[in-house]
Design an enzyme around this catalytic site. Structure first.
Site, PDB file in Angstrom:
ATOM      1  N   SER A 143       6.537   1.841  -1.503  1.00  0.00           N
ATOM      2  CA  SER A 143       5.236   1.360  -1.051  1.00  0.00           C
ATOM      3  C   SER A 143       4.621   2.386  -0.122  1.00  0.00           C
ATOM      4  O   SER A 143       5.309   3.257   0.421  1.00  0.00           O
ATOM      5  CB  SER A 143       5.383   0.038  -0.312  1.00  0.00           C
ATOM      6  OG  SER A 143       6.033   0.286   0.920  1.00  0.00           O
ATOM      7  N   LYS A 144       3.312   2.255   0.054  1.00  0.00           N
ATOM      8  CA  LYS A 144       2.556   3.210   0.854  1.00  0.00           C
ATOM      9  C   LYS A 144       3.119   3.320   2.265  1.00  0.00           C
ATOM     10  O   LYS A 144       3.119   4.371   2.864  1.00  0.00           O
ATOM     11  CB  LYS A 144       1.097   2.750   0.935  1.00  0.00           C
ATOM     12  CG  LYS A 144       0.198   3.512  -0.008  1.00  0.00           C
ATOM     13  CD  LYS A 144      -1.236   3.163   0.263  1.00  0.00           C
ATOM     14  CE  LYS A 144      -2.027   3.273  -1.020  1.00  0.00           C
ATOM     15  NZ  LYS A 144      -3.234   2.527  -1.054  1.00  0.00           N
ATOM     16  N   ARG A 145       3.586   2.197   2.785  1.00  0.00           N
ATOM     17  CA  ARG A 145       4.059   2.194   4.166  1.00  0.00           C
ATOM     18  C   ARG A 145       5.287   3.096   4.331  1.00  0.00           C
ATOM     19  O   ARG A 145       5.507   3.658   5.376  1.00  0.00           O
ATOM     20  CB  ARG A 145       4.382   0.770   4.622  1.00  0.00           C
ATOM     21  CG  ARG A 145       3.138   0.013   5.090  1.00  0.00           C
ATOM     22  CD  ARG A 145       3.509  -1.362   5.555  1.00  0.00           C
ATOM     23  NE  ARG A 145       4.064  -2.153   4.455  1.00  0.00           N
ATOM     24  CZ  ARG A 145       5.293  -2.613   4.419  1.00  0.00           C
ATOM     25  NH1 ARG A 145       6.122  -2.380   5.409  1.00  0.00           N
ATOM     26  NH2 ARG A 145       5.701  -3.336   3.391  1.00  0.00           N
TER      27      ARG A 145
END
Ligand code: GLU
Length: 486
Positions: free
Chosen positions: A259-261
């Site tokens: 995920s982007k995080r």
């Protein structure tokens, strides 16, 4: 049956690395069967559109040198056109095509008009959650009489259209996962026409896949729960259901969803980090799909031949960056000098047209995984940064001896014929001959020589540095070093 695959991104951002994996599988399948690969833009959720996302996506296709047969295209003036006979390929331009299907579902009683307001639906869901039930529409509007529906529509009340999920079970055979079945009681009466009149994703996707004659729907596994709604819609509309294949997720090394995080997810960010398009394609195509146990590097054409949906692993695939780095290095080593210059140039402000830098590139790639690493490594070939004279002294030697060795090797090199400088092997032979015939220690000579040429504690070998720099620059650097240490 002609194989027709499609990727159907929503224009909400850059191409995700997981989308690229699905794109590659679509591509292989279409190419190996002489079929077609279609790009379709799913923009029915107008609230989530991101300006420039379609252009960005098509640009990524271009950078990866990935061709598709039908879909939107970037024209040379930067505007969008399209190719193919089944267009338009953007859903917001196809609204008129969905309407007859929505009408048929209503006429046949397979769908109903629902007037429930957002507030009511929110309250209903909260109550269901409190009662530990799965939130789903409670069918309050499912039994409204045609007269009541008409009266409320005429009065201008806002409404949506929902499909009426029948009782029973829905099954399909997933080409990667095998048979999957759902109890219809767990499937919500999905909205198929929204209050703004737009078909929802579920209706649009079913109608488009049908009208565009898509034979295989490949997509991420997060869409599995949507599939029963879509196969029920196919049954209700009496249209042939495509073959579905849900591609497993890509995971971080700690097995969480990429995920982007937690790091980069867009194809563009990997390109910007200095991975070659060919590496990314090879890496992502063989993530969870390994046709040969003893091979990692595959030409694209080879993968077209070898690809087999049924051999794609059902487990999530871990994104192993060390392997990606290793693979990029392998690809860098395969490039010709000209190709290497072309791919590195955008990653440095140095002008790579000089012969010195072209030679330096060929040497430095031995120790490089990503294109971003070159700029730093090349700078010492252009000019040497100031360095601590202590570095010139090998750990088992002294300052005095280092100066002596630098002076002597300088004389030896100045007497070598120019042609020797054209070959790393000849340079190595000449220097070794000098060391051996004078009973010297390698370290005493090679260490100060190497540091004098690079200004660095760690660098390419002295023979490689000599070859890159050439005789004149070598002698200049050796003289500077002698001054520095003397
Ligand atoms: N529009 C969906 C997406 O954004 C595509 C889902 C599908 O492939 O059916 O990924």
């Amino acid at each position: 049956m002609v194989t027709r695959t499609r990727i159907a991104p929503s224009p909400t951002g850059f191409m995700h690395i997981g989308t690229l994996r699905t794109v590659m599988f679509d591509y292989f399948l279409a190419r190996q069967t002489g079929g077609q690969f279609v790009v379709r833009i799913e923009d029915t959720d107008q609230a989530r559109l991101v300006a420039g996302a379609v252009e960005g996506l098509l640009n990524t296709f271009k950078k990866l040198d990935l061709d598709y047969d039908e879909g939107p295209v970037l024209l040379t003036d930067g505007t969008l056109g399209e190719k193919g006979d089944f267009g338009p390929y953007t859903q917001s331009q196809r609204l008129h095509l969905y309407k007859p299907y929505a009408d048929k579902l209503l006429t046949d009683g397979n769908a109903y008009v629902c007037f429930c307001t957002t507030e009511r639906l929110t309250e209903m869901r909260a109550a269901q959650m409190a009662a530990k039930q799965n939130p789903r529409y409670d069918r309050r509007c499912a039994a409204l009489s045609p007269d009541e529906v008409k009266a409320r529509q005429d009065a201008g009340e806002r409404y949506v259209v929902r499909m009426r999920i029948p009782e029973g079970e829905s099954r399909f055979v997933d080409a990667i996962r095998g048979e999957i079945s759902f109890n219809n009681a767990d499937v919500d009466d999905q909205v198929i026409v929204k209050s703004d009149g737009f078909a929802s994703y579920h209706l649009a996707v079913v109608v488009d896949d049908y009208l565009m004659k898509i034979s295989h729907v490949l997509r991420g596994e997060e869409w599995i729960s949507s599939t029963p709604k879509q196969i029920i819609l196919c049954e209700m509309l009496d249209i042939q259901m495509p073959i579905y294949a849900h591609v497993p997720l890509i995971l971080n090394p700690d097995k969480t969803k990429l995920s982007k995080r937690k790091g980069d997810v867009s194809v563009e960010s990997y390109l910007a980090k200095g991975y070659l398009p060919a590496t990314l394609i090879n890496f992502i195509s063989t993530l969870g799909f390994n046709p040969k146990a003893d091979q990692e590097i595959y030409e694209r054409a080879e993968l077209v031949k070898l690809f087999d949906l049924s051999k794609v692993s059902r487990a999530g695939a871990v994104m192993n960056i060390e392997k990606l780095d290793w693979m990029n290095h392998q690809y860098l080593m395969q490039l010709s000098q000209g190709e290497l210059v072309a791919v590195v140039q955008p990653f440095t402000t140095l002008d790579l047209s000089s012969l010195t830098l072209q030679k330096a590139l060929m040497i430095e790639r031995e120790r490089v995984s990503r294109l971003t690493e070159f700029a730093d490594k090349l700078s010492s070939y252009v000019s040497i940064a100031s360095y601590n004279p202590e570095v010139l002294v090998w750990k088992k030697s002294t300052k005095e001896d280092s100066l002596l060795q630098l002076t002597n090797i300088s004389n030896v090199l100045s007497l070598l014929e120019d042609a020797v400088f054209d070959s790393v092997t000849l340079l190595e032979a000449a220097i070794k001959e000098y060391i051996n015939s004078n009973g010297l220690q390698n370290g005493n000579v090679l260490w100060p020589l190497r540091v004098a040429l690079s200004g660095l504690e760690k660098s390419a070998s002295p023979y490689e540095l000599l070859w890159v720099l050439g005789k004149d620059e070598t002698l200049v650097r050796l003289q500077q070093a002698q001054k520095l240490i003397g």
